[in-house]
Scaffold this motif. Structure first.
Motif, short mmCIF file in Angstrom:
data_model
loop_
_atom_site.label_atom_id
_atom_site.label_comp_id
_atom_site.label_asym_id
_atom_site.label_seq_id
_atom_site.Cartn_x
_atom_site.Cartn_y
_atom_site.Cartn_z
N THR A 1 0.83 -1.21 0.00
CA THR A 1 0.00 0.00 0.00
C THR A 1 0.86 1.25 0.00
OG1 THR A 1 -1.76 -1.16 1.16
CG2 THR A 1 -1.82 1.24 1.24
N THR A 2 1.92 1.28 0.83
CA THR A 2 2.79 2.46 0.86
C THR A 2 3.55 2.64 -0.44
OG1 THR A 2 4.62 1.26 1.92
CG2 THR A 2 3.04 2.37 3.38
N VAL A 3 3.94 1.54 -1.08
CA VAL A 3 4.63 1.62 -2.38
C VAL A 3 3.68 2.19 -3.43
CG1 VAL A 3 5.57 0.23 -4.27
CG2 VAL A 3 6.32 -0.19 -1.92
N ILE A 4 2.45 1.74 -3.44
CA ILE A 4 1.47 2.24 -4.42
C ILE A 4 1.19 3.72 -4.19
CG2 ILE A 4 -0.95 2.10 -5.14
CD1 ILE A 4 -0.70 -0.98 -4.67
N LYS A 5 1.03 4.13 -2.93
CA LYS A 5 0.78 5.54 -2.64
C LYS A 5 1.95 6.43 -3.04
CE LYS A 5 -2.60 5.08 1.06
NZ LYS A 5 -2.90 5.38 2.46
N GLU A 6 3.16 5.98 -2.79
CA GLU A 6 4.34 6.77 -3.15
C GLU A 6 4.51 6.83 -4.67
OE1 GLU A 6 7.96 8.98 -2.19
OE2 GLU A 6 5.94 8.77 -1.46
N ALA A 7 4.26 5.73 -5.35
CA ALA A 7 4.33 5.72 -6.81
C ALA A 7 3.29 6.65 -7.42
CB ALA A 7 4.14 4.30 -7.34
N THR A 8 2.10 6.65 -6.84
CA THR A 8 1.04 7.54 -7.32
C THR A 8 1.38 9.00 -7.05
OG1 THR A 8 -0.57 5.80 -6.92
CG2 THR A 8 -1.43 8.01 -7.22
N ARG A 9 2.06 9.27 -5.94
CA ARG A 9 2.48 10.65 -5.65
C ARG A 9 3.50 11.12 -6.69
NH1 ARG A 9 6.67 13.37 -3.86
NH2 ARG A 9 7.91 11.52 -3.53
N LEU A 10 4.46 10.27 -7.02
CA LEU A 10 5.50 10.66 -7.99
C LEU A 10 4.99 10.70 -9.43
CD1 LEU A 10 8.73 8.86 -6.76
CD2 LEU A 10 8.34 11.31 -6.95
N TYR A 11 4.14 9.75 -9.76
CA TYR A 11 3.63 9.64 -11.13
C TYR A 11 2.11 9.73 -11.10
CZ TYR A 11 8.36 8.03 -11.63
OH TYR A 11 9.73 7.95 -11.58
N THR A 12 1.65 10.89 -10.71
CA THR A 12 0.22 11.09 -10.53
C THR A 12 -0.56 10.94 -11.84
OG1 THR A 12 -1.43 12.63 -9.70
CG2 THR A 12 0.45 13.60 -10.76
N PRO A 13 -1.67 10.22 -11.79
CA PRO A 13 -2.48 10.06 -13.00
C PRO A 13 -3.29 11.32 -13.35
CG PRO A 13 -3.49 8.90 -11.18
CD PRO A 13 -2.17 9.43 -10.69
N LEU A 14 -3.41 12.22 -12.39
CA LEU A 14 -4.17 13.45 -12.58
C LEU A 14 -3.25 14.63 -12.29
CD1 LEU A 14 -6.99 14.74 -13.04
CD2 LEU A 14 -7.30 14.63 -10.57
N MET A 15 -2.86 15.37 -13.32
CA MET A 15 -1.91 16.47 -13.14
C MET A 15 -2.52 17.65 -12.40
SD MET A 15 0.75 15.36 -14.17
CE MET A 15 2.09 15.46 -15.28
N GLY A 16 -3.82 17.79 -12.48
CA GLY A 16 -4.47 18.89 -11.80
C GLY A 16 -5.98 18.80 -11.98
N PHE A 17 -6.66 19.72 -11.37
CA PHE A 17 -8.11 19.76 -11.50
C PHE A 17 -8.59 21.19 -11.28
CE2 PHE A 17 -7.21 18.80 -7.09
CZ PHE A 17 -8.03 19.65 -6.40
N SER A 18 -9.82 21.44 -11.62
CA SER A 18 -10.38 22.77 -11.41
C SER A 18 -11.82 22.63 -10.92
CB SER A 18 -10.32 23.61 -12.68
OG SER A 18 -11.08 23.02 -13.71
N THR A 19 -12.28 23.69 -10.29
CA THR A 19 -13.65 23.75 -9.81
C THR A 19 -14.12 25.20 -9.87
OG1 THR A 19 -15.15 23.10 -8.01
CG2 THR A 19 -13.02 24.06 -7.38
N GLN A 20 -15.39 25.41 -9.82
CA GLN A 20 -15.96 26.75 -9.94
C GLN A 20 -16.71 27.08 -8.66
OE1 GLN A 20 -18.54 27.12 -13.31
NE2 GLN A 20 -18.36 29.32 -13.35
N SER A 21 -16.51 28.31 -8.16
CA SER A 21 -17.22 28.72 -6.94
C SER A 21 -18.70 28.88 -7.22
CB SER A 21 -16.63 30.01 -6.37
OG SER A 21 -16.80 31.08 -7.27
N THR A 22 -19.50 28.41 -6.30
CA THR A 22 -20.96 28.47 -6.46
C THR A 22 -21.58 29.67 -5.76
OG1 THR A 22 -21.24 27.02 -4.55
CG2 THR A 22 -21.15 25.98 -6.72
#
Length: 66
Positions: free
Chosen positions: A5-26
């Motif tokens: 689990t820690t290896v997967i979390k660290e790999a996901t941190r380094l090679y994130t599948p989602l570079m960013g995201f956005s949202t709009q204020s309501t």
């Protein structure tokens, strides 16, 4: 299983599948003392946070035991 689990979390941190995201204020709001009108788009680059020395010591090194 815990180490996997820690290896997967660290790999996901380094090679994130989602570079960013956005949202709009309501609704109008205040963020860090700044007035933000309704409809403003906020963008967050998760890759910038995941590789920041502010959050991680030696951020580009693979360290599952963080």
């Amino acid at each position: 299983m815990k180490y996997i689990t820690t290896v997967i979390k660290e790999a996901t941190r380094l090679y994130t599948p989602l570079m960013g995201f956005s949202t709009q204020s309501t609704e109008d709001c205040v963020v860090n003392g700044y007035h933000v009108p309704k409809g403003t788009v906020f963008s967050m680059l998760s890759i910038a946070m995941h590789t920041s020395e502010e959050f991680y010591e030696q951020p580009y090194e693979f360290k599952p035991d963080r």
